[in-house]
Design a protein around this motif. Sequence first.
Motif, PDB file in Angstrom:
ATOM      1  N   CYS A   1      -8.982   6.270  20.365  1.00  0.00           N
ATOM      2  CA  CYS A   1      -7.779   5.668  20.286  1.00  0.00           C
ATOM      3  C   CYS A   1      -6.486   6.391  20.052  1.00  0.00           C
ATOM      4  CB  CYS A   1      -7.781   4.346  19.450  1.00  0.00           C
ATOM      5  SG  CYS A   1      -7.886   4.782  17.302  1.00  0.00           S
ATOM      6  N   LEU A   2      -4.971   6.049  19.981  1.00  0.00           N
ATOM      7  CA  LEU A   2      -3.605   6.489  19.516  1.00  0.00           C
ATOM      8  C   LEU A   2      -3.218   6.066  18.442  1.00  0.00           C
ATOM      9  CD1 LEU A   2      -1.367   8.424  19.783  1.00  0.00           C
ATOM     10  CD2 LEU A   2      -0.862   7.026  21.140  1.00  0.00           C
ATOM     11  N   VAL A   3      -2.736   6.600  17.132  1.00  0.00           N
ATOM     12  CA  VAL A   3      -2.873   5.545  15.850  1.00  0.00           C
ATOM     13  C   VAL A   3      -1.284   6.367  15.369  1.00  0.00           C
ATOM     14  CG1 VAL A   3      -3.042   4.693  14.332  1.00  0.00           C
ATOM     15  CG2 VAL A   3      -4.803   5.091  15.793  1.00  0.00           C
ATOM     16  N   PHE A   4      -0.963   5.580  15.485  1.00  0.00           N
ATOM     17  CA  PHE A   4       0.905   6.104  14.211  1.00  0.00           C
ATOM     18  C   PHE A   4       1.430   4.610  13.633  1.00  0.00           C
ATOM     19  CE2 PHE A   4       1.695   4.541  18.609  1.00  0.00           C
ATOM     20  CZ  PHE A   4       2.710   3.585  18.660  1.00  0.00           C
ATOM     21  N   TYR A   5       2.369   5.182  12.547  1.00  0.00           N
ATOM     22  CA  TYR A   5       2.929   4.305  11.671  1.00  0.00           C
ATOM     23  C   TYR A   5       4.284   4.751  11.822  1.00  0.00           C
ATOM     24  CZ  TYR A   5       1.656   7.366   7.506  1.00  0.00           C
ATOM     25  OH  TYR A   5       1.421   9.226   7.166  1.00  0.00           O
ATOM     26  N   LYS A   6       5.200   4.386  10.664  1.00  0.00           N
ATOM     27  CA  LYS A   6       6.150   4.411   9.894  1.00  0.00           C
ATOM     28  C   LYS A   6       6.200   3.611   9.348  1.00  0.00           C
ATOM     29  CE  LYS A   6       9.376   1.280  13.430  1.00  0.00           C
ATOM     30  NZ  LYS A   6       9.939   1.349  14.479  1.00  0.00           N
ATOM     31  N   TYR A   7       7.807   3.813   8.067  1.00  0.00           N
ATOM     32  CA  TYR A   7       7.617   3.198   7.262  1.00  0.00           C
ATOM     33  C   TYR A   7       8.777   1.818   7.928  1.00  0.00           C
ATOM     34  CZ  TYR A   7       6.689   7.083   3.811  1.00  0.00           C
ATOM     35  OH  TYR A   7       6.423   7.621   3.278  1.00  0.00           O
ATOM     36  N   PHE A   8       8.502   0.915   6.955  1.00  0.00           N
ATOM     37  CA  PHE A   8       9.375  -0.359   7.437  1.00  0.00           C
ATOM     38  C   PHE A   8      11.297   0.085   7.169  1.00  0.00           C
ATOM     39  CE2 PHE A   8      11.124  -4.487   7.539  1.00  0.00           C
ATOM     40  CZ  PHE A   8      10.513  -5.388   8.449  1.00  0.00           C
ATOM     41  N   PRO A   9      11.534   0.391   7.430  1.00  0.00           N
ATOM     42  CA  PRO A   9      13.442   0.085   7.417  1.00  0.00           C
ATOM     43  C   PRO A   9      14.243  -0.651   6.546  1.00  0.00           C
ATOM     44  CG  PRO A   9      13.070   0.468  10.184  1.00  0.00           C
ATOM     45  CD  PRO A   9      11.382  -0.673   9.500  1.00  0.00           C
ATOM     46  N   VAL A  10      15.179  -0.101   6.807  1.00  0.00           N
ATOM     47  CA  VAL A  10      15.962  -1.040   5.428  1.00  0.00           C
ATOM     48  C   VAL A  10      17.278  -0.679   6.025  1.00  0.00           C
ATOM     49  CG1 VAL A  10      16.432  -1.596   3.154  1.00  0.00           C
ATOM     50  CG2 VAL A  10      14.355  -1.350   3.186  1.00  0.00           C
TER      51      VAL A  10
ATOM     52  N   VAL B   1       1.065  -1.037   0.059  1.00  0.00           N
ATOM     53  CA  VAL B   1       0.157  -0.168   0.395  1.00  0.00           C
ATOM     54  C   VAL B   1       0.870   1.229   0.244  1.00  0.00           C
ATOM     55  CG1 VAL B   1      -1.390  -0.781   0.955  1.00  0.00           C
ATOM     56  CG2 VAL B   1       0.011  -0.059   2.558  1.00  0.00           C
ATOM     57  N   ASP B   2      -0.011   2.107  -0.600  1.00  0.00           N
ATOM     58  CA  ASP B   2       0.719   3.545   0.111  1.00  0.00           C
ATOM     59  C   ASP B   2       0.626   4.467   1.345  1.00  0.00           C
ATOM     60  OD1 ASP B   2      -0.987   5.174  -0.751  1.00  0.00           O
ATOM     61  OD2 ASP B   2      -0.524   5.627  -2.571  1.00  0.00           O
ATOM     62  N   VAL B   3       1.031   5.525   1.281  1.00  0.00           N
ATOM     63  CA  VAL B   3       1.970   6.149   2.057  1.00  0.00           C
ATOM     64  C   VAL B   3       0.244   7.228   2.513  1.00  0.00           C
ATOM     65  CG1 VAL B   3       2.469   8.550   1.560  1.00  0.00           C
ATOM     66  CG2 VAL B   3       2.785   7.942   4.060  1.00  0.00           C
ATOM     67  N   GLY B   4      -0.528   7.191   1.204  1.00  0.00           N
ATOM     68  CA  GLY B   4      -2.086   7.735   1.559  1.00  0.00           C
ATOM     69  C   GLY B   4      -2.776   6.318   1.701  1.00  0.00           C
TER      70      GLY B   4
ATOM     71  N   LEU C   1      33.434   4.689   7.262  1.00  0.00           N
ATOM     72  CA  LEU C   1      33.769   4.054   5.960  1.00  0.00           C
ATOM     73  C   LEU C   1      32.836   3.630   4.883  1.00  0.00           C
ATOM     74  CD1 LEU C   1      35.195   1.003   7.373  1.00  0.00           C
ATOM     75  CD2 LEU C   1      36.651   2.744   6.380  1.00  0.00           C
ATOM     76  N   LYS C   2      31.390   4.792   5.615  1.00  0.00           N
ATOM     77  CA  LYS C   2      30.622   4.291   4.343  1.00  0.00           C
ATOM     78  C   LYS C   2      30.262   2.530   4.345  1.00  0.00           C
ATOM     79  CE  LYS C   2      30.204   8.954   4.944  1.00  0.00           C
ATOM     80  NZ  LYS C   2      29.742   9.369   5.715  1.00  0.00           N
ATOM     81  N   ALA C   3      30.036   2.552   5.187  1.00  0.00           N
ATOM     82  CA  ALA C   3      29.518   0.444   4.768  1.00  0.00           C
ATOM     83  C   ALA C   3      28.198   0.163   5.302  1.00  0.00           C
ATOM     84  CB  ALA C   3      30.630  -0.001   5.567  1.00  0.00           C
ATOM     85  N   ILE C   4      27.107   1.039   6.266  1.00  0.00           N
ATOM     86  CA  ILE C   4      26.135   1.192   6.614  1.00  0.00           C
ATOM     87  C   ILE C   4      25.211   2.070   5.324  1.00  0.00           C
ATOM     88  CG2 ILE C   4      26.241   2.611   8.420  1.00  0.00           C
ATOM     89  CD1 ILE C   4      24.801   0.259   9.819  1.00  0.00           C
ATOM     90  N   ASN C   5      24.091   1.497   4.931  1.00  0.00           N
ATOM     91  CA  ASN C   5      22.924   2.865   4.810  1.00  0.00           C
ATOM     92  C   ASN C   5      22.079   1.929   5.549  1.00  0.00           C
ATOM     93  OD1 ASN C   5      22.225   4.838   2.778  1.00  0.00           O
ATOM     94  ND2 ASN C   5      20.807   3.173   2.002  1.00  0.00           N
ATOM     95  N   VAL C   6      21.054   3.422   5.355  1.00  0.00           N
ATOM     96  CA  VAL C   6      19.400   3.465   6.179  1.00  0.00           C
ATOM     97  C   VAL C   6      18.855   3.500   5.723  1.00  0.00           C
ATOM     98  CG1 VAL C   6      17.975   3.591   8.807  1.00  0.00           C
ATOM     99  CG2 VAL C   6      20.463   2.909   8.978  1.00  0.00           C
ATOM    100  N   SER C   7      17.544   3.528   4.799  1.00  0.00           N
ATOM    101  CA  SER C   7      16.871   3.886   4.419  1.00  0.00           C
ATOM    102  C   SER C   7      15.387   2.556   4.461  1.00  0.00           C
ATOM    103  CB  SER C   7      16.499   3.384   2.604  1.00  0.00           C
ATOM    104  OG  SER C   7      16.756   1.851   2.931  1.00  0.00           O
ATOM    105  N   TYR C   8      13.937   3.077   4.147  1.00  0.00           N
ATOM    106  CA  TYR C   8      13.033   2.843   4.276  1.00  0.00           C
ATOM    107  C   TYR C   8      12.181   2.263   2.542  1.00  0.00           C
ATOM    108  CZ  TYR C   8      11.158   7.206   3.256  1.00  0.00           C
ATOM    109  OH  TYR C   8      10.922   8.354   2.085  1.00  0.00           O
ATOM    110  N   ASP C   9      11.289   0.999   2.950  1.00  0.00           N
ATOM    111  CA  ASP C   9      10.467   0.610   1.923  1.00  0.00           C
ATOM    112  C   ASP C   9       8.724   1.588   1.799  1.00  0.00           C
ATOM    113  OD1 ASP C   9       8.323  -0.858   0.318  1.00  0.00           O
ATOM    114  OD2 ASP C   9       9.207  -3.082   1.072  1.00  0.00           O
ATOM    115  N   PRO C  10       8.711   1.844   0.506  1.00  0.00           N
ATOM    116  CA  PRO C  10       8.073   3.029   0.624  1.00  0.00           C
ATOM    117  C   PRO C  10       6.420   2.067   0.255  1.00  0.00           C
ATOM    118  CG  PRO C  10       9.282   3.276  -1.546  1.00  0.00           C
ATOM    119  CD  PRO C  10       9.800   2.285  -0.466  1.00  0.00           C
TER     120      PRO C  10
END
Length: 253
Positions: A139-148, A20-23, A197-206
């Motif tokens: 209720c309280l509701v929150f979400y976040k992108y799944f980390p990669v 699904v998308d963020v919308g 060393l720039k050996a790690i990259n953190v992003s997310y799955d949209p």
Amino acid sequence: MKVTLLFKSDSKIKMMIEDVDVGFVNALRRILVSEIPAYAVDHIVVYENTSQLYDEILAHRLGLIPLSTPLNVTKEVTLSIEKEGPCIVYSGDMVSDDELINPIIPDIPITKLGDNQKIKINCIATAGIAKTHAKYQTCLVFYKYFPVIEINKKCDLCGVCVEACPRNVLEIKNDSIETANIEECTLCRSCEEQCDLKAINVSYDPRKFIFTIENYGNMSIKDLIEVSTSIIEEKCDNFITALAGVAEHGQRR
């Protein structure tokens, strides 16, 4: 759409929603927070109040007491309070004329009565939505992108990224950096910033999200999800109907 349950209790659920998308997830969040009908005290009838609090202050306190809410809410409900001091008046002292609609937490203090002080009040509870007033919020509701988290061949296993992570997401295992509990990552990128060393990259799955609902006790998690999905379906049907009407009107012109 794919939904995976990550955690569930009586008051909280955490799930992973994919494809699904963020919308969509934001629309679901907004409906859960602001458009679920719930009961709350809307106005009061004061027959007697010799406490230290003005009627308006009592009304404000009573309005913020969460009430249990069954499905298909429609009618008004009266909750009565009649107490004489010395005592503390609690939410559990509210007597409802409907056994299904009562204060969720019985020990919320409303006021303290001294000698010879009395209150006699009828609280009229109605169904409403939090879009009109926060007292109806369920209720309280929150979400976040799944980390990669990606680690390339430059990594020398120095462990700096492991120590930098505030949520203990990373660990050294089997001669490599691995993720121990990826769902706990907050995308703060502390590990990435500390790696020279720039050996790690953190992003997310949209197209993948961690979605959390914490209820206030008015309604069960199951009921909240059922009502919110019904509201989404109704909104979509109304939109399609309106869109068809616009298209038909345009063709006639």
